[in-house]
Design a protein around this motif. Sequence first.
Motif, PDB file in Angstrom:
ATOM      1  N   LEU A  78       2.362 -24.017  14.781  1.00 25.21           N
ATOM      2  CA  LEU A  78       2.695 -25.069  13.826  1.00 25.21           C
ATOM      3  C   LEU A  78       4.107 -24.967  13.240  1.00 25.21           C
ATOM      4  O   LEU A  78       4.789 -25.989  13.120  1.00 25.21           O
ATOM      5  CB  LEU A  78       1.654 -25.106  12.703  1.00 25.21           C
ATOM      6  CG  LEU A  78       0.282 -25.652  13.114  1.00 25.21           C
ATOM      7  CD1 LEU A  78      -0.743 -25.386  12.020  1.00 25.21           C
ATOM      8  CD2 LEU A  78       0.371 -27.149  13.408  1.00 25.21           C
ATOM      9  N   PRO A  79       4.597 -23.785  12.843  1.00 25.61           N
ATOM     10  CA  PRO A  79       5.953 -23.727  12.283  1.00 25.61           C
ATOM     11  C   PRO A  79       7.019 -24.284  13.223  1.00 25.61           C
ATOM     12  O   PRO A  79       7.913 -25.021  12.789  1.00 25.61           O
ATOM     13  CB  PRO A  79       6.156 -22.227  12.015  1.00 25.61           C
ATOM     14  CG  PRO A  79       4.770 -21.713  11.773  1.00 25.61           C
ATOM     15  CD  PRO A  79       3.903 -22.470  12.734  1.00 25.61           C
ATOM     16  N   ALA A  80       6.936 -23.947  14.514  1.00 26.79           N
ATOM     17  CA  ALA A  80       7.918 -24.453  15.475  1.00 26.79           C
ATOM     18  C   ALA A  80       7.779 -25.957  15.674  1.00 26.79           C
ATOM     19  O   ALA A  80       8.777 -26.683  15.780  1.00 26.79           O
ATOM     20  CB  ALA A  80       7.769 -23.724  16.811  1.00 26.79           C
ATOM     21  N   LEU A  81       6.552 -26.438  15.710  1.00 25.81           N
ATOM     22  CA  LEU A  81       6.325 -27.882  15.876  1.00 25.81           C
ATOM     23  C   LEU A  81       6.839 -28.651  14.661  1.00 25.81           C
ATOM     24  O   LEU A  81       7.458 -29.708  14.795  1.00 25.81           O
ATOM     25  CB  LEU A  81       4.831 -28.150  16.086  1.00 25.81           C
ATOM     26  CG  LEU A  81       4.202 -27.564  17.354  1.00 25.81           C
ATOM     27  CD1 LEU A  81       2.697 -27.800  17.356  1.00 25.81           C
ATOM     28  CD2 LEU A  81       4.836 -28.176  18.602  1.00 25.81           C
ATOM     29  N   ALA A  82       6.585 -28.101  13.475  1.00 28.52           N
ATOM     30  CA  ALA A  82       7.070 -28.740  12.254  1.00 28.52           C
ATOM     31  C   ALA A  82       8.593 -28.721  12.210  1.00 28.52           C
ATOM     32  O   ALA A  82       9.231 -29.707  11.814  1.00 28.52           O
ATOM     33  CB  ALA A  82       6.493 -28.030  11.025  1.00 28.52           C
ATOM     34  N   ALA A  83       9.188 -27.607  12.626  1.00 23.46           N
ATOM     35  CA  ALA A  83      10.650 -27.495  12.628  1.00 23.46           C
ATOM     36  C   ALA A  83      11.277 -28.530  13.546  1.00 23.46           C
ATOM     37  O   ALA A  83      12.342 -29.084  13.241  1.00 23.46           O
ATOM     38  CB  ALA A  83      11.062 -26.086  13.059  1.00 23.46           C
ATOM     39  N   ASP A  84      10.622 -28.819  14.655  1.00 21.07           N
ATOM     40  CA  ASP A  84      11.149 -29.821  15.583  1.00 21.07           C
ATOM     41  C   ASP A  84      11.161 -31.203  14.938  1.00 21.07           C
ATOM     42  O   ASP A  84      12.126 -31.964  15.080  1.00 21.07           O
ATOM     43  CB  ASP A  84      10.308 -29.834  16.856  1.00 21.07           C
ATOM     44  CG  ASP A  84      10.862 -30.775  17.914  1.00 21.07           C
ATOM     45  OD1 ASP A  84      12.085 -30.741  18.156  1.00 21.07           O
ATOM     46  OD2 ASP A  84      10.077 -31.565  18.471  1.00 21.07           O
ATOM     47  N   LEU A  85      10.094 -31.543  14.217  1.00 19.81           N
ATOM     48  CA  LEU A  85      10.040 -32.846  13.546  1.00 19.81           C
ATOM     49  C   LEU A  85      11.108 -32.941  12.448  1.00 19.81           C
ATOM     50  O   LEU A  85      11.745 -33.976  12.279  1.00 19.81           O
ATOM     51  CB  LEU A  85       8.647 -33.073  12.955  1.00 19.81           C
ATOM     52  CG  LEU A  85       7.503 -33.238  13.959  1.00 19.81           C
ATOM     53  CD1 LEU A  85       6.171 -33.352  13.223  1.00 19.81           C
ATOM     54  CD2 LEU A  85       7.718 -34.469  14.837  1.00 19.81           C
ATOM     55  N   VAL A  86      11.283 -31.858  11.704  1.00 21.40           N
ATOM     56  CA  VAL A  86      12.298 -31.851  10.641  1.00 21.40           C
ATOM     57  C   VAL A  86      13.692 -31.976  11.246  1.00 21.40           C
ATOM     58  O   VAL A  86      14.549 -32.708  10.729  1.00 21.40           O
ATOM     59  CB  VAL A  86      12.179 -30.565   9.799  1.00 21.40           C
ATOM     60  CG1 VAL A  86      13.353 -30.451   8.817  1.00 21.40           C
ATOM     61  CG2 VAL A  86      10.863 -30.549   9.034  1.00 21.40           C
ATOM     62  N   ARG A  87      13.914 -31.286  12.347  1.00 20.03           N
ATOM     63  CA  ARG A  87      15.215 -31.358  13.015  1.00 20.03           C
ATOM     64  C   ARG A  87      15.505 -32.774  13.517  1.00 20.03           C
ATOM     65  O   ARG A  87      16.660 -33.221  13.504  1.00 20.03           O
ATOM     66  CB  ARG A  87      15.238 -30.356  14.172  1.00 20.03           C
ATOM     67  CG  ARG A  87      16.587 -30.246  14.876  1.00 20.03           C
ATOM     68  CD  ARG A  87      16.608 -29.049  15.818  1.00 20.03           C
ATOM     69  NE  ARG A  87      15.489 -29.041  16.753  1.00 20.03           N
ATOM     70  CZ  ARG A  87      14.490 -28.177  16.697  1.00 20.03           C
ATOM     71  NH1 ARG A  87      14.441 -27.269  15.746  1.00 20.03           N
ATOM     72  NH2 ARG A  87      13.522 -28.227  17.597  1.00 20.03           N
ATOM     73  N   ARG A  88      14.480 -33.472  13.942  1.00 17.80           N
ATOM     74  CA  ARG A  88      14.641 -34.849  14.419  1.00 17.80           C
ATOM     75  C   ARG A  88      14.768 -35.848  13.262  1.00 17.80           C
ATOM     76  O   ARG A  88      14.960 -37.029  13.487  1.00 17.80           O
ATOM     77  CB  ARG A  88      13.455 -35.236  15.303  1.00 17.80           C
ATOM     78  CG  ARG A  88      13.438 -34.510  16.636  1.00 17.80           C
ATOM     79  CD  ARG A  88      12.144 -34.758  17.394  1.00 17.80           C
ATOM     80  NE  ARG A  88      12.120 -34.058  18.660  1.00 17.80           N
ATOM     81  CZ  ARG A  88      12.484 -34.577  19.832  1.00 17.80           C
ATOM     82  NH1 ARG A  88      12.906 -35.835  19.877  1.00 17.80           N
ATOM     83  NH2 ARG A  88      12.437 -33.873  20.930  1.00 17.80           N
ATOM     84  N   GLN A  89      14.595 -35.369  12.036  1.00 15.88           N
ATOM     85  CA  GLN A  89      14.725 -36.189  10.836  1.00 15.88           C
ATOM     86  C   GLN A  89      13.805 -37.418  10.885  1.00 15.88           C
ATOM     87  O   GLN A  89      14.245 -38.556  10.697  1.00 15.88           O
ATOM     88  CB  GLN A  89      16.178 -36.622  10.633  1.00 15.88           C
ATOM     89  CG  GLN A  89      17.123 -35.443  10.393  1.00 15.88           C
ATOM     90  CD  GLN A  89      18.552 -35.872  10.115  1.00 15.88           C
ATOM     91  OE1 GLN A  89      19.042 -36.833  10.695  1.00 15.88           O
ATOM     92  NE2 GLN A  89      19.215 -35.165   9.218  1.00 15.88           N
ATOM     93  N   VAL A  90      12.531 -37.159  11.128  1.00 13.09           N
ATOM     94  CA  VAL A  90      11.555 -38.247  11.135  1.00 13.09           C
ATOM     95  C   VAL A  90      11.476 -38.859   9.744  1.00 13.09           C
ATOM     96  O   VAL A  90      11.851 -38.238   8.746  1.00 13.09           O
ATOM     97  CB  VAL A  90      10.168 -37.741  11.583  1.00 13.09           C
ATOM     98  CG1 VAL A  90      10.210 -37.257  13.021  1.00 13.09           C
ATOM     99  CG2 VAL A  90       9.658 -36.642  10.661  1.00 13.09           C
TER     100      VAL A  90
END
Length: 306
Positions: A78-90
């Motif tokens: 989950l931390p890596a998946l969440a980081a990807d969404l934050v990086r994409r600035q959803v």
Amino acid sequence: MKRRDFITLLGGAVVGWPLAARAQQPAMPVIGFLNTRAPSEDAELLAAFRQGLAEIGYAEGRNVTIEYRWAEGHGDRLPALAADLVRRQVTVIAANSQATVAAKALTTTIPIIFVTCADPVQVGFVASLNRPGGNLTGVTSLDMELGRKRLQLLHELLPKAGAVAALVNPTFPGSDTQARELQAAASELGRQLHVLHASTQRGIDTAFASLARLQASGLVIGNDPFFNRWSEQLAAQALRHAVPAIYTFRAFAAAGGLMSYGGPELRHLYRLAGVYTGRVLKGDKPADMPVQQETRVELILNLKTR
């Protein structure tokens, strides 16, 4: 200017106008859907989430994009998946309980809409139910507060039995509180309670294997999306080990389990989460959106089990 030059210039302008108009159109908002489950599981929950979005005027692919991130039962992803969404600035993140913990740790600006059975104040998601005050709000069934009642129902079903057990997921927000509440309830009933832990499929097998050694005559299944995911396995294990068990949602009884006592079906909570996500896309602020509380409960007894 010659007439031929004028026609050429005009033609070039006509070609350019649609491109300029498209460039000026606002970008389509993006929802990050972060979940502990697998994409093949509980399709009705995703359908309910989309239904909620539709009630606010949003349809995937037409005026909103959804980026899906599935942990497939592996909470450590989950931390890596969440980081990807934050990086994409959803634009907004919709998450269930454990996924909310991962997302909350990474952003204080991206709105997060949660679905949980825990008390959002107690687990630190919001400052208060009426005025969340931060970038999080969502839907709760407050179902963890029903653990005492589940143990009481099991006690009434097995009044002369000895020790009982409870199965909780130690990685679930509020699991410590859940265990303490069950221990206190067991003490009040004069029953010995063994708290077992499982956060993987193998952990479930290990927990059930220990029931005979502990001489536990009944089992309370904790409230957790992970256990919801394995409702059929839990029901089968309870039958195999001849241990009466009580669960949270009716899915357990439908899968062959003995009894469930809990709040509304998960799809109802996910529809409300879709509505809240749509409201954020419309401009509402999570800090000002009271947490939706669904406190209806139902008791399901599977008379075919025994």
